[in-house]
Design an enzyme around this catalytic site. Structure first.
Site, PDB file in Angstrom:
ATOM      1  CG  HIS A  34      -0.274  -0.288   2.500  1.00 38.18           C
ATOM      2  ND1 HIS A  34       0.602   0.587   3.090  1.00 38.18           N
ATOM      3  CD2 HIS A  34      -0.333  -1.375   3.331  1.00 38.18           C
ATOM      4  CE1 HIS A  34       1.032   0.087   4.222  1.00 38.18           C
ATOM      5  NE2 HIS A  34       0.498  -1.108   4.401  1.00 38.18           N
ATOM      6  CG  HIS A  37       4.336  -1.703   1.859  1.00 35.62           C
ATOM      7  ND1 HIS A  37       3.017  -2.068   1.912  1.00 35.62           N
ATOM      8  CD2 HIS A  37       4.962  -2.394   2.837  1.00 35.62           C
ATOM      9  CE1 HIS A  37       2.841  -2.940   2.888  1.00 35.62           C
ATOM     10  NE2 HIS A  37       4.001  -3.158   3.467  1.00 35.62           N
ATOM     11  CD  GLN A 153       9.096  -4.973  11.455  1.00 35.21           C
ATOM     12  OE1 GLN A 153       8.625  -6.082  11.551  1.00 35.21           O
ATOM     13  NE2 GLN A 153       8.847  -4.198  10.413  1.00 35.21           N
ATOM     14  CB  ILE A 176       1.877   6.526   4.761  1.00 36.40           C
ATOM     15  CG1 ILE A 176       3.358   6.734   4.399  1.00 36.40           C
ATOM     16  CG2 ILE A 176       0.974   7.095   3.663  1.00 36.40           C
ATOM     17  CD1 ILE A 176       3.799   8.175   4.217  1.00 36.40           C
ATOM     18  CB  SER A 185      -2.228  -1.356   8.618  1.00 37.57           C
ATOM     19  OG  SER A 185      -2.172  -2.720   8.945  1.00 37.57           O
ATOM     20  CB  SER A 186      -1.635  -5.509   5.017  1.00 35.00           C
ATOM     21  OG  SER A 186      -0.450  -5.004   4.473  1.00 35.00           O
TER      22      SER A 186
END
Ligand code: PAF
Length: 280
Positions: A34, A37, A153, A176, A185-186
């Site tokens: 998305h 990324h 992370q 973003i 987010s996925s």
């Protein structure tokens, strides 16, 4: 754009690039790309001669009750996006290619992996550190790009690189957001219409606290309490954690004293969303 499925293909390509003295930027992803990324890939495109994107749903970072099979995938759409940004190589291995038949090694980072998401996802960060190490070794990248959306992370990988002297620079990139503030987010695709509207509460609560911190409030415990109170106004939201931690060690803190991460994880229905801001 090269579509590589084997480790050897990537290594061969990288050897040629290195012979020509080219710099390499790596964007590690689990696909279903998305705009979040895309922002990492665009930054990598600006700062490196060669951009490699890995597109691999890494099984070792999913716990036994997590959504590995259900994790969204769309490799064709991923390729289109990567091509439009000028990515040179997309690496899309199978789990067998990545881990072989037998695998006895893993990378573990202590302390920073124990709290926040690590508290409820005990195998997660070992899986992340191990796959990221493999990707760093395969790509021999000069720089790797990670979003601040997954702040723990980013902190864990940065610490691993520092502690173990990896020859790579870790670049953290801003979160973003959708127009209403929800972090991209996925996992947002799991939300139904009503949940999607409710999910904006995460950003609402965090931006209230961030503004107060910018205005000089240093009581982190008070800000966490106020974040929780805002989230609790949303009937579909259930808090997993609201925490303030120092950025270097991710240890709990009640005051803003140096770089401080405010991180939250909230269930909207069954979907667990995370968001954060960093101050100081
Ligand atoms: O952030 C992700 O998508 C993953 O955790 C990563 C870094 C690609 C490792 O599988």
């Amino acid at each position: 754009m090269i579509k590589a499925t084997t480790v050897e293909q990537v290594k061969k390509y990288v050897r040629e690039c290195k012979k020509k003295g080219k710099s390499i930027g790596l964007v590690p992803t689990m696909g279903f790309l998305h705009e979040g990324h895309a922002s990492l890939m665009k930054r990598a495109r600006k700062e490196n001669d060669i951009v490699i994107v890995s597109d691999f749903v890494n099984p070792t970072q999913f716990g036994p009750n997590e959504d590995l099979e259900a994790y969204p995938r769309d490799f064709d759409a991923d390729c289109k996006l990567c091509e439009s940004i000028g990515v040179d190589l997309i690496f899309h291995p199978t789990p067998e290619e990545m881990y072989g038949e037998k695998n006895f090694s893993k990378v573990h980072v202590d302390k920073l992996t124990e709290g926040l998401c690590g508290a409820v996802r005990p195998v997660h960060f070992d899986g992340v550190c191990t796959v990221v190490t493999k990707l760093f070794n395969i790509s021999r990248a000069d720089r790797a790009y990670f979003g601040q959306k997954d702040a723990q992370q980013l902190a864990v990988v940065s610490r691993m690189v520092k502690d173990l002297n990896y020859n790579i620079e870790i670049i953290g990139c801003p979160i973003i957001r959708e127009e209403d503030g929800l972090a991209k987010s996925s996992r947002n695709t799991y939300l139904d219409e009503e949940q999607r509207k409710a999910a904006v509460i995460l950003h609402k609560a965090l931006s209230m606290a961030e503004q107060k911190a910018l205005d000089g409030e240093t009581d982190a415990a008070l800000l966490c309490k106020e974040i929780a109170e805002v989230i609790e106004q949303e009937p579909l939201a259930k808090i997993d954690y609201v925490e303030a931690v120092d950025w270097d060690e991710l240890s709990h803190t009640d005051v803003i004293d140096g770089k401080t991460l405010f991180a939250i994880a909230v269930y909207i229905g069954k979907v667990r969303l995370i968001d954060n801001f960093i101050i100081g």
